[in-house]
Design a protein around this motif. Structure first.
Motif, short mmCIF file in Angstrom:
data_model
loop_
_atom_site.label_atom_id
_atom_site.label_comp_id
_atom_site.label_asym_id
_atom_site.label_seq_id
_atom_site.Cartn_x
_atom_site.Cartn_y
_atom_site.Cartn_z
N TRP A 1 0.85 -1.18 0.00
CA TRP A 1 0.00 0.00 0.00
C TRP A 1 0.89 1.24 0.00
O TRP A 1 1.80 1.35 0.80
CB TRP A 1 -0.88 0.04 1.23
CG TRP A 1 -1.83 -1.11 1.36
CD1 TRP A 1 -1.97 -2.18 0.52
CD2 TRP A 1 -2.78 -1.31 2.39
NE1 TRP A 1 -2.93 -3.03 0.98
CE2 TRP A 1 -3.45 -2.51 2.14
CE3 TRP A 1 -3.12 -0.59 3.52
CZ2 TRP A 1 -4.45 -3.00 2.96
CZ3 TRP A 1 -4.11 -1.08 4.34
CH2 TRP A 1 -4.78 -2.27 4.05
N GLY A 2 0.60 2.16 -0.86
CA GLY A 2 1.36 3.41 -0.88
C GLY A 2 1.09 4.21 0.38
O GLY A 2 0.05 4.04 1.05
N ARG B 1 -0.13 -15.25 0.20
CA ARG B 1 0.42 -14.01 -0.35
C ARG B 1 1.68 -13.62 0.40
O ARG B 1 2.47 -12.85 -0.09
CB ARG B 1 -0.63 -12.91 -0.30
CG ARG B 1 -1.63 -13.04 -1.42
CD ARG B 1 -2.64 -11.95 -1.41
NE ARG B 1 -3.62 -12.11 -0.34
CZ ARG B 1 -4.60 -12.98 -0.35
NH1 ARG B 1 -4.74 -13.80 -1.36
NH2 ARG B 1 -5.45 -13.07 0.64
N GLY B 2 1.86 -14.14 1.60
CA GLY B 2 3.09 -13.90 2.32
C GLY B 2 3.37 -12.44 2.62
O GLY B 2 4.48 -11.96 2.40
N VAL B 3 2.37 -11.73 3.12
CA VAL B 3 2.59 -10.33 3.47
C VAL B 3 3.53 -10.29 4.67
O VAL B 3 3.22 -10.86 5.71
CB VAL B 3 1.25 -9.61 3.80
CG1 VAL B 3 1.49 -8.16 4.15
CG2 VAL B 3 0.27 -9.74 2.64
N PRO B 4 4.67 -9.63 4.53
CA PRO B 4 5.62 -9.57 5.65
C PRO B 4 5.00 -8.90 6.88
O PRO B 4 4.13 -8.03 6.76
CB PRO B 4 6.78 -8.73 5.10
CG PRO B 4 6.63 -8.77 3.62
CD PRO B 4 5.16 -8.95 3.34
N ASP C 1 6.07 -6.68 8.95
CA ASP C 1 6.17 -5.22 9.02
C ASP C 1 5.15 -4.54 8.12
O ASP C 1 4.61 -3.49 8.45
CB ASP C 1 7.60 -4.73 8.73
CG ASP C 1 8.06 -5.06 7.32
OD1 ASP C 1 7.65 -6.10 6.77
OD2 ASP C 1 8.85 -4.26 6.78
N GLU C 2 4.84 -5.16 6.98
CA GLU C 2 3.82 -4.59 6.09
C GLU C 2 2.43 -4.79 6.68
O GLU C 2 1.58 -3.90 6.59
CB GLU C 2 3.91 -5.21 4.70
CG GLU C 2 2.88 -4.69 3.71
CD GLU C 2 3.00 -3.20 3.38
OE1 GLU C 2 2.04 -2.67 2.79
OE2 GLU C 2 4.02 -2.57 3.70
N ARG D 1 2.05 -2.14 9.24
CA ARG D 1 1.86 -0.85 8.57
C ARG D 1 0.41 -0.72 8.06
O ARG D 1 -0.24 0.30 8.23
CB ARG D 1 2.87 -0.74 7.42
CG ARG D 1 2.94 0.59 6.77
CD ARG D 1 4.12 0.58 5.75
NE ARG D 1 3.85 1.55 4.74
CZ ARG D 1 3.05 1.37 3.69
NH1 ARG D 1 2.44 0.23 3.50
NH2 ARG D 1 2.86 2.34 2.83
N GLN D 2 -0.10 -1.79 7.43
CA GLN D 2 -1.46 -1.77 6.91
C GLN D 2 -2.48 -1.61 8.04
O GLN D 2 -3.44 -0.85 7.92
CB GLN D 2 -1.75 -3.05 6.12
CG GLN D 2 -0.99 -3.12 4.82
CD GLN D 2 -1.19 -4.44 4.09
OE1 GLN D 2 -1.88 -5.34 4.56
NE2 GLN D 2 -0.60 -4.55 2.91
N TYR D 3 -2.24 -2.30 9.14
CA TYR D 3 -3.14 -2.20 10.30
C TYR D 3 -3.19 -0.75 10.80
O TYR D 3 -4.27 -0.20 11.02
CB TYR D 3 -2.68 -3.13 11.42
CG TYR D 3 -3.35 -2.88 12.75
CD1 TYR D 3 -4.68 -3.24 12.94
CD2 TYR D 3 -2.68 -2.27 13.79
CE1 TYR D 3 -5.31 -3.00 14.16
CE2 TYR D 3 -3.30 -2.02 15.00
CZ TYR D 3 -4.61 -2.39 15.18
OH TYR D 3 -5.23 -2.15 16.38
#
Length: 164
Positions: free
Chosen positions: A36-37, A117-120, A122-123, A126-128
């Motif tokens: 996500w930007g 999808r293996g969202v790291p 830390d990402e 960040r998304q939360y």
């Protein structure tokens, strides 16, 4: 709409995790996620997608919980991930299906599967936090409280806290 079914299994996930997962699925497909930007929470397309998904999450959950004619099993997503076999046993019992222990061993041995999808981490964190900034616009926490109150009134556990 749910009233036409005899039985319902409601797989319920904390909306912060649900919103992020669904947005990632739509943007990145089955195997990938799109980072996500930093301006995501300001983009109208993003806000519309999150608003629509939250409304869908809320409507489906409330309709299932209010359907008094339906046999209902609530399965918390987090419990399914943490205690897969126990939850699958509960689901099969609810459906009056027999248990095949060989299949359970197979599930246990391949719990992670190949389609992540293996969202790291830390990402995900960040998304939360990005979604948390939208609470005042969409009242995500208010919807969590309303649904949790309804769950408890029906004898179920409230929505689990989202853990990144």
């Amino acid at each position: 709409m749910i009233r036409k079914y005899h039985a319902v299994i409601l797989l319920l996930r904390n909306p912060y995790g649900s919103l992020a997962a669904e947005y990632n699925r739509k943007q990145g497909g089955q195997m990938f996620y799109e980072r996500w930007g930093d301006d995501a929470v300001e983009r109208e397309e993003f806000l519309q997608a999150i608003g629509a998904e939250l409304k869908c999450w809320s409507n489906i959950t409330i309709n299932a919980l209010l359907c008094e004619e339906c046999l209902l099993l609530v399965v918390h997503y987090e419990d399914l991930v943490e205690r897969t076999n126990e939850q699958l046993h509960n689901i099969l019992k609810f459906l009056n299906f027999s248990v095949d222990e060989d299949r359970f061993r197979c599930v246990e041995n391949d719990k992670e599967g190949q389609y992540h999808r293996g969202v790291p981490k830390d990402e995900r964190t960040r998304q939360y936090h990005m979604l948390r900034t939208l609470d005042t616009r969409f009242d995500i926490d208010g919807k969590i409280k309303s649904v949790s109150k309804l769950l408890v009134s029906r004898g179920y556990l409230p929505i689990r806290q989202y853990v990144v």
